[in-house]
Design an enzyme around this catalytic site. Sequence first.
Site, PDB file in Angstrom:
ATOM      1  N   TYR A 125       0.813  -1.214   0.000  1.00 23.46           N
ATOM      2  CA  TYR A 125       0.000   0.000   0.000  1.00 23.46           C
ATOM      3  C   TYR A 125       0.849   1.269   0.000  1.00 23.46           C
ATOM      4  O   TYR A 125       0.359   2.355  -0.272  1.00 23.46           O
ATOM      5  CB  TYR A 125      -0.922  -0.020   1.223  1.00 23.46           C
ATOM      6  CG  TYR A 125      -2.173   0.808   1.085  1.00 23.46           C
ATOM      7  CD1 TYR A 125      -2.165   2.161   1.397  1.00 23.46           C
ATOM      8  CD2 TYR A 125      -3.365   0.248   0.655  1.00 23.46           C
ATOM      9  CE1 TYR A 125      -3.311   2.925   1.289  1.00 23.46           C
ATOM     10  CE2 TYR A 125      -4.517   1.002   0.540  1.00 23.46           C
ATOM     11  CZ  TYR A 125      -4.485   2.337   0.869  1.00 23.46           C
ATOM     12  OH  TYR A 125      -5.623   3.092   0.757  1.00 23.46           O
ATOM     13  N   LYS A 172      -0.086 -13.608   5.558  1.00 24.87           N
ATOM     14  CA  LYS A 172      -0.072 -14.635   4.507  1.00 24.87           C
ATOM     15  C   LYS A 172       1.325 -15.264   4.475  1.00 24.87           C
ATOM     16  O   LYS A 172       1.956 -15.424   3.425  1.00 24.87           O
ATOM     17  CB  LYS A 172      -0.440 -14.010   3.149  1.00 24.87           C
ATOM     18  CG  LYS A 172      -0.707 -15.018   2.037  1.00 24.87           C
ATOM     19  CD  LYS A 172      -1.966 -15.830   2.245  1.00 24.87           C
ATOM     20  CE  LYS A 172      -2.179 -16.768   1.049  1.00 24.87           C
ATOM     21  NZ  LYS A 172      -3.311 -17.681   1.275  1.00 24.87           N
ATOM     22  N   ASP A 205      -6.857 -15.106   4.297  1.00 27.75           N
ATOM     23  CA  ASP A 205      -8.047 -15.600   3.615  1.00 27.75           C
ATOM     24  C   ASP A 205      -8.954 -16.363   4.573  1.00 27.75           C
ATOM     25  O   ASP A 205     -10.174 -16.177   4.577  1.00 27.75           O
ATOM     26  CB  ASP A 205      -7.677 -16.452   2.397  1.00 27.75           C
ATOM     27  CG  ASP A 205      -6.530 -17.409   2.653  1.00 27.75           C
ATOM     28  OD1 ASP A 205      -5.738 -17.154   3.570  1.00 27.75           O
ATOM     29  OD2 ASP A 205      -6.396 -18.410   1.921  1.00 27.75           O
ATOM     30  N   ASP A 229      -6.471  -2.530   5.027  1.00 27.84           N
ATOM     31  CA  ASP A 229      -7.337  -1.709   4.190  1.00 27.84           C
ATOM     32  C   ASP A 229      -8.587  -2.490   3.794  1.00 27.84           C
ATOM     33  O   ASP A 229      -9.703  -1.969   3.810  1.00 27.84           O
ATOM     34  CB  ASP A 229      -6.565  -1.254   2.954  1.00 27.84           C
ATOM     35  CG  ASP A 229      -7.374  -0.323   2.075  1.00 27.84           C
ATOM     36  OD1 ASP A 229      -7.936   0.657   2.598  1.00 27.84           O
ATOM     37  OD2 ASP A 229      -7.462  -0.581   0.859  1.00 27.84           O
TER      38      ASP A 229
END
Length: 333
Positions: A125, A172, A205, A229
Amino acid sequence: MKKYTITLIPGDGIGPDVTRAAQIVLDAADVGIEWEVVEAGAGVIEKYGTPLPDQVLESIRRNKVALKGPLTTPVGTGFRSVNVALRKELDLFANVRPAKNLPAVNTPYRNVDLIVVRENTEDLYAGIEHMVGKDAAESIKIITRPGSERIVRFAFELARREGRKKVTAVHKANIMKCTDGLFLEVAREVAADYPDIEFEDRIVDACSMKLVQRPEDFDVLVMPNLYGDILSDLCAGLVGGLGVAPGANIGKDYAVFEPVHGSAPKYTGMDKVNPLATILSGVMMLKHLGEREAAERVQKAVDDVLTEGKYLTYDLGGTARASEMAKAIAGRL
């Protein structure tokens, strides 16, 4: 009475309407706030040649605390986000987004009461990217040990201060073993310093699924920038949407409080849009200032007006204007 000078940035589009509503409520809380109004955003480019004039940063540096309305950011072209620029200039490394059910705000979920803590300065980001020839683009994901440590420690300190029981690190690391692996490694190290608070980690996820299935299982979540975000908007959806989602960007020296939603240009000047996200950002600001009793009074006034159901904006099923809702909340104070 203690006096606070607070920088107020009305913003673009609906920004002046919702910040005016927040001023009505916060002034009624009577904690001695004086407002220093400065302009920023797309609407001031013609006047100053930039969406972020120097006097805005000077005001925040002087006052330490700001309340900000939404600012317009062009998609794909034009100037970079003023919000991102503020975070970088003032090193506002922690983005804090509570998600809690409110009375009379209809949602399929109940008992949601969690806080998303998002690292604000690193990761994809940060926008470090470039073209590789004309047919490929490359973005660089940067995670640092100091950046990870300070955001995770911030999350644990917030949990302790707010009486929260658990911190969940989201990552992740099963695929991005270097970057997210470093974030997770640091999170585990920091967690060891807080034996009074439960710690767990979740792959992003799987965490997304669990947030939808059992949001009541979560308390404080901490994560890198991009996941934050996305998941913070998901969490806002659990409790009624961005219209009731407050936020804060906090650093070592400065703090900027703001609603999460955008500037909704088509509603400019209509005094129509739900001001609760900005008012609740003001509640967060009162807590930051140490005015916890006033923050609790404003929160109760908001809950009372929602429960009564007489002064609700169109998105909540009512016909009240933003200013009417704000005055009703102020009246409860």
